[in-house]
Design an enzyme around this catalytic site. Structure first.
Site, PDB file in Angstrom:
ATOM      1  N   ARG A   3       0.820  -1.218   0.000  1.00 34.48           N
ATOM      2  CA  ARG A   3       0.000   0.000   0.000  1.00 34.48           C
ATOM      3  C   ARG A   3       0.856   1.271   0.000  1.00 34.48           C
ATOM      4  NH1 ARG A   3      -5.182  -1.835   3.781  1.00 34.48           N
ATOM      5  NH2 ARG A   3      -6.462  -2.498   2.020  1.00 34.48           N
ATOM      6  N   GLY A  21     -13.269  -4.067   0.368  1.00 32.61           N
ATOM      7  CA  GLY A  21     -14.680  -3.710   0.358  1.00 32.61           C
ATOM      8  C   GLY A  21     -15.073  -2.790  -0.778  1.00 32.61           C
ATOM      9  N   LYS A  39     -19.081 -18.134   0.952  1.00 31.76           N
ATOM     10  CA  LYS A  39     -20.519 -18.009   1.145  1.00 31.76           C
ATOM     11  C   LYS A  39     -21.234 -17.262   0.025  1.00 31.76           C
ATOM     12  CE  LYS A  39     -20.244 -18.124   6.209  1.00 31.76           C
ATOM     13  NZ  LYS A  39     -20.586 -17.393   7.458  1.00 31.76           N
ATOM     14  N   GLY A  57     -10.697  -9.228  -0.963  1.00 32.89           N
ATOM     15  CA  GLY A  57     -10.528 -10.371  -0.067  1.00 32.89           C
ATOM     16  C   GLY A  57      -9.261 -11.172  -0.268  1.00 32.89           C
TER      17      GLY A  57
END
Length: 396
Positions: free
Chosen positions: A36, A377, A197, A354
């Site tokens: 980053r 996100g 999921k 993720g």
């Protein structure tokens, strides 16, 4: 969507409040991954080269409005100086007299780092008075933190309305890559979506079905879709309460122009550990006492054939339990195939969110992808079709 870039701003002699994401992982005071920091170097160097004085705004961790010493940005100063090749001053707050004095004393060729914006509860609350206090420190606002653009915070959204605003180089690259992949892509478009999921990626799947030509589903999510077809998935990770939703997604895909690709063969094991005894079986032949931990070679071959005819690829999530050998095979093989097509210029590939970056790095494929997003996100919310406050503020 259009936005102003650094090239359109007169930066000479200006103090440029630059929102960055330097929320890097640290262990015992040592940065374990400086990605980053490396990503914001072009923005900082371009501001300096244009005669501007960068004043960095950033968060670190989640101090929730408290002054938590372990979440101070000051320990990052040496790493920032090494990355930028110049002096980096530090102010112990992001507003107030001390910050104002530091900003006023900043000289050409220097960078100022302000303390963690989230030491103030007013930051996540997007308090207008707090944003106004920060705005006093600069002449121009530059947002280079796409990864925080899904948050309507004072330093990511509020400031953009108070000063002449532009996108930094990383923000510009992220937006260009994502706009190209989803808003006006070269077709056919393939999306690979993996992970545990269905429930966590419901909006993502629903949005992609309307925008892509092929949707590849992998990981634990694929087990839920197999179960929705009446297939016994044994002891596999699956959301059996989401099978109706999975069927709705399959029906929506078949009614539209999107082809859904699920595993046609599976790699099963009875233990979740490195080197566990395993076998490859047809997708409908999972023993009741076994777990599906990866897609098989026939599935990888199908994905590869689809990629051969594709022009654009969006990748989010692994195809199997990639953290554990040998259940990283499908992820590694499909990623390597996509990477080689990208390297040859045959495929535009954009990935992020993720576990995706970790999976592609492990596969040795990340370096050949067209663009890898460091955002989590924000990347997902963009793919879900949501408006990101930090981006919308730049386009006002």
């Amino acid at each position: 969507m259009s936005w102003t870039t650094l090239d359109q701003m007169d930066l000479k002699g200006k103090r440029v409040l630059t929102r960055v994401d330097i929320n890097v992982p640290m262990e015992n005071g040592v940065i374990t991954d400086a990605t980053r920091i490396e990503r914001i170097v072009p923005t900082v160097k371009d501001i300096l080269a244009a005669g501007g004085m960068p004043i960095l705004l950033a968060h670190f961790g989640r101090p929730k409005g408290e002054r938590v010493p372990e979440m101070s940005l000051q320990p990052l100063v040496p790493a920032l100086e090494a990355a930028f090749g110049c002096d980096v001053m530090f102010a112990a707050d992001c507003i107030g007299a001390g910050a104002a004095a530091a900003a006023g004393a900043l000289q050409a060729g220097q960078v100022l780092l302000l303390e963690n914006t989230r030491y103030h509860a007013a930051e996540p609350a997007n308090d207008p008075d707090f944003a106004a206090e920060m705005a006093k420190l600069g002449d121009i606002y530059c947002n280079d933190a796409f990864s925080a653009a899904h948050r309507a915070h004072a330093s990511t959204e509020g400031l953009a309305h108070l000063l002449p605003a532009c996108a930094g180089r990383l923000m510009q690259a992220e937006l260009s890559a994502l706009e190209g992949a989803l808003s006006s892509p070269e077709r056919p478009v393939v999306a690979v979506v993996g992970g545990a999921k269905v429930s966590s990626k419901l909006e993502l799947l629903s949005n992609l079905i309307e925008k892509v030509d092929y949707l590849v589903i992998g990981g634990g999510m694929a087990n839920t879709f197999l179960a929705a077809q009446g297939i016994d998935v044994g002891k596999s990770l699956a959301e059996h309460d989401m099978t109706d939703t999975a069927r709705e997604i399959m029906e929506k895909a078949s009614a539209g122009a999107c082809e859904l690709i699920l595993p046609s063969d599976i790699v099963i094991a009875r233990e979740f550990k490195v080197g566990a005894a395993n076998e490859t079986l047809p997708a409908d032949a999972c023993p009741s006492d076994a777990m599906i931990l990866d897609a098989g070679p026939a599935t990888v071959a199908r994905i590869s054939s689809v990629l051969d005819g594709a022009k654009t690829l969006i990748w989010n999530g692994p195809l199997g339990a990639f953290e554990i050998e040998p259940f990283d095979m499908a992820t590694n093989a499909a990623a390597a195939y996509a990477a080689n097509l990208s390297a040859k210029g045959a495929l535009i590939s954009v990935a992020g969110g993720g576990d995706t970056v970790a999976a592609l790095n492990q596969a040795g494929a990340a370096g050949k992808f067209t663009y890898i997003s460091t955002a989590g996100g924000a990347f997902l919310e963009w793919m879900e079709g949501k408006t990101l406050p930090g981006v919308a503020a730049l386009s006002d």
